[in-house]
Design an enzyme around this catalytic site. Structure first.
Site, mmCIF file in Angstrom:
data_model
loop_
_atom_site.group_PDB
_atom_site.id
_atom_site.type_symbol
_atom_site.label_atom_id
_atom_site.label_comp_id
_atom_site.label_asym_id
_atom_site.label_seq_id
_atom_site.Cartn_x
_atom_site.Cartn_y
_atom_site.Cartn_z
ATOM 1 N N THR A 68 49.238 92.286 26.081
ATOM 2 C CA THR A 68 50.599 92.816 25.962
ATOM 3 C C THR A 68 51.656 91.783 26.354
ATOM 4 O O THR A 68 52.695 91.689 25.721
ATOM 5 C CB THR A 68 50.767 94.075 26.827
ATOM 6 O OG1 THR A 68 50.375 93.782 28.163
ATOM 7 C CG2 THR A 68 49.903 95.206 26.302
ATOM 8 N N THR A 69 51.350 91.005 27.392
ATOM 9 C CA THR A 69 52.301 89.972 27.795
ATOM 10 C C THR A 69 52.399 88.919 26.696
ATOM 11 O O THR A 69 53.491 88.501 26.302
ATOM 12 C CB THR A 69 51.856 89.301 29.108
ATOM 13 O OG1 THR A 69 51.514 90.319 30.040
ATOM 14 C CG2 THR A 69 52.945 88.438 29.684
HETATM 15 P P1 ADP Z 1 48.129 89.595 28.569
HETATM 16 O O1 ADP Z 1 48.959 90.779 28.977
HETATM 17 O O2 ADP Z 1 48.718 88.912 27.396
HETATM 18 O O3 ADP Z 1 46.695 89.934 28.397
HETATM 19 P P2 ADP Z 1 47.278 88.103 30.874
HETATM 20 O O4 ADP Z 1 48.058 87.885 32.102
HETATM 21 O O5 ADP Z 1 46.114 89.018 30.940
HETATM 22 O O6 ADP Z 1 48.284 88.583 29.760
HETATM 23 O O7 ADP Z 1 46.804 86.685 30.370
HETATM 24 C C1 ADP Z 1 46.012 86.532 29.244
HETATM 25 C C2 ADP Z 1 45.836 85.065 28.933
HETATM 26 O O8 ADP Z 1 45.192 84.382 30.009
HETATM 27 C C3 ADP Z 1 44.960 84.863 27.709
HETATM 28 O O9 ADP Z 1 45.548 83.909 26.869
HETATM 29 C C4 ADP Z 1 43.658 84.366 28.305
HETATM 30 O O10 ADP Z 1 42.926 83.538 27.405
HETATM 31 C C5 ADP Z 1 44.145 83.579 29.489
HETATM 32 N N1 ADP Z 1 43.108 83.348 30.514
HETATM 33 C C6 ADP Z 1 42.247 84.237 31.063
HETATM 34 N N2 ADP Z 1 41.444 83.648 31.964
HETATM 35 C C7 ADP Z 1 41.784 82.338 31.977
HETATM 36 C C8 ADP Z 1 41.327 81.176 32.685
HETATM 37 N N3 ADP Z 1 40.336 81.248 33.566
HETATM 38 N N4 ADP Z 1 41.953 80.006 32.446
HETATM 39 C C9 ADP Z 1 42.968 79.932 31.570
HETATM 40 N N5 ADP Z 1 43.446 80.950 30.878
HETATM 41 C C10 ADP Z 1 42.863 82.151 31.061
#
Ligand code: ADP
Ligand code: MG
Length: 493
Positions: A68-69
């Site tokens: 969502t973000t």
């Molecule tokens: P959203 O609401 O968009 O899901 P998040 O705060 O959950 O926002 O962030 C999602 C993003 O973080 C995705 O692009 C995912 O690939 C990335 N992500 C998750 N774990 C890691 C990690 N260990 N290192 C770098 N990026 C990550």
């Protein structure tokens, strides 16, 4: 401007090092969260264009449950790029056409990024963990939660697909925070009608009633006049025998658990407690519905109609007390498709955020399991998409090319933001990521504990479902192009 501002407000929450927001309403009610959809939902937003960005997050949440973000931030940046183009005299309709064309290229690029590896339990765990890393999950590690999440989605998987709706999350405040349990059934907020009732029944037969087990009382205040002690005794006896009759009918029916939506007289519950029958009274409509579907019971409206065929079945029903709360666990049985992820956390704010984080993780694991398609996370997919769009933009004529390229620039916001949120220089990170993408094919900005490295996210287990990326592109494009077409906001009746 309004749309951009709203998208900007969630930017710092993106990724494993994203921060949380504390939302305070006019009554002082506080919500602490990292979840884009929740933040945008809770925000007091009046501007209609800004409201459309909120809708992007809502659609994303409804369709795929995560990202969502990302979707909101991409939408905001598409608007920002469009603003620049309009200043350069590129017409709105050209921007809209270019954005749509770029979105098509983006979807192709996502297909190309799909991991070759089969989506097995290990990959599902990675997907679940990637969606929870950096969330305020209290003392629970994303890793331990991910295991439970995978177990849960596997439980509801069948030939017909993954029945995500059969997984619920039940959170409980207090107690040790590192307790997560997968209950093969449902958990409801109900307590036994009497302290002397058994707290655990194996192989339970459950009767579900819409019957008051007590002396019938009307809505009007009735009085009867008596003029002798015999009459009083007779009245009391009549009442006693009515109550006794209920208790005996229930006891003789063969049910060992009784759930009723109405009151149960204390005398009836004492009698049933002595008979070793577990009774839940005044059960609300949603808990009743859950019990019916979990046990396969049929609701009975009159005690005389109660027969064994209406009983539901459960392998085990147990009750437990957690501080001020009593919970009932209904496990296994007739229609035991449902599972519950039962988690405990220290405070209300922690359990609320845990519930959202686990909800997202269940959504992504279910999506990945159903489609079998995952793509690298950590910005790698966005880098690949932007790269492909830029390559293809070269073949597009006229000013539309500017819009197509702008779309690629807008996508850079994801890796740039991941970099900024880990304290890196966004420009340097972007340059390094592009170089690594060109030489290695897959390059993301991976956060691993304290380290931040540029590498192949698939090797580090940072993966997102392809559907989350697709939906983010589609809903962000739709909202941005809709707003770009508007030249005036007019108050209407
Ligand atoms: P959203 O609401 O968009 O899901 P998040 O705060 O959950 O926002 O962030 C999602 C993003 O973080 C995705 O692009 C995912 O690939 C990335 N992500 C998750 N774990 C890691 C990690 N260990 N290192 C770098 N990026 C990550
Ligand atoms: Mg997420």
């Amino acid at each position: 401007m309004a749309g951009k501002a709203v998208a900007e407000s969630v930017r710092t929450t993106l990724g494993p090092r994203g921060m949380d927001k504390m939302l305070v309403d006019s009554g002082g009610e506080v919500v602490i969260t990292n979840d884009g959809a929740t933040i945008l939902n809770e925000m007091d937003i009046e501007h209609p264009a800004a409201q459309m960005i909120v809708e992007v997050a809502e659609t994303q949440e409804e369709e795929v449950g995560d990202g969502t973000t990302t979707a909101g931030v991409i939408a905001g940046n598409l608007l920002g790029e469009a603003e620049d183009l309009i200043e350069q005299d590129v017409h709105a309709t050209t921007i809209v056409e270019g954005y749509h064309e770029a979105a098509e290229i983006a979807l192709d690029a996502i297909d190309e990024q799909i991991s070759e590896a089969a989506v097995d339990d290990e990959v599902l765990k990675q997907v679940a963990e990637s969606s929870m890393t950096g969330k305020g999950t209290g003392g629970l590690t994303a890793e331990s939660l991910a295991e439970t999440v995978v177990e849960a989605v596997r439980h509801v998987e069948s030939d017909e697909g993954v029945a995500r709706e059969n997984v619920t999350v039940h959170t409980q405040i207090g107690a040790s925070s590192n307790a997560t349990e997968l209950v093969p059934g449902i958990v409801i907020d109900e307590e036994p009608a009497h302290d002397g009732m058994p707290t655990e029944i194996e192989d339970a037969s459950i009767a579900v009633l819409d019957v008051e087990l007590g002396v019938r009382t009307g809505d009007v205040d009735a009085e009867y006049a008596i003029d002798s002690i015999d009459q009083l005794n007779a009245a009391i006896d009549a009442e006693e025998s009515e109550v006794q009759g209920y208790a005996e009918t229930v006891a003789e029916s063969g049910a060992d658990v009784v759930v009723t939506t109405e009151d149960v007289d204390d005398r009836v519950s004492t009698f049933l407690a002595n008979e070793g029958i577990l009774v839940f009274e005044n059960v609300g409509s949603s808990d009743t519905a859950d019990i019916l579907s979990a046990t396969g019971a049929t609701r009975v409206g009159a005690l005389d109609d109660l027969e064994e065929a209406d009983f539901g079945k459960a392998d085990r029903i147990r009750t437990a007390n957690f501080g001020d709360d009593d919970l009932a666990f209904v496990e296994g049985g007739a229609a035991a498709e449902a599972v519950t992820v039962f988690v405990r956390g220290g405070t209300e704010h922690i359990v609320d955020e845990l519930e959202r984080a686990i909800g997202d993780a269940l959504d992504v694991a279910a999506t990945a399991l159903a489609s079998g398609e995952v793509v690298p996370g950590a910005g790698a997919t966005e880098i690949a998409i932007a790269n492909k769009i830029r390559e293809e933009a070269a073949g597009i004529e006229g000013r539309k090319q500017l819009a197509v390229t702008a779309f690629a620039d807008a996508l850079d916001v994801v890796p740039r933001t991941l970099a900024a949120n880990t304290g890196q220089d966004p420009i340097d990170a972007l340059v390094d990521l592009r170089a690594a993408h060109d030489s290695e094919g897959r390059a993301g900005l991976i956060t691993d504990g304290e380290d931040v490295t540029i590498d192949d996210p698939l090797e580090f287990g940072v993966v997102d479902p392809a559907d989350v990326k697709r939906e983010a592109i589609e809903s962000a494009t739709e909202a941005a192009t809709m707003i770009v077409r508007i030249d005036d906001v007019i108050a209407a009746e």
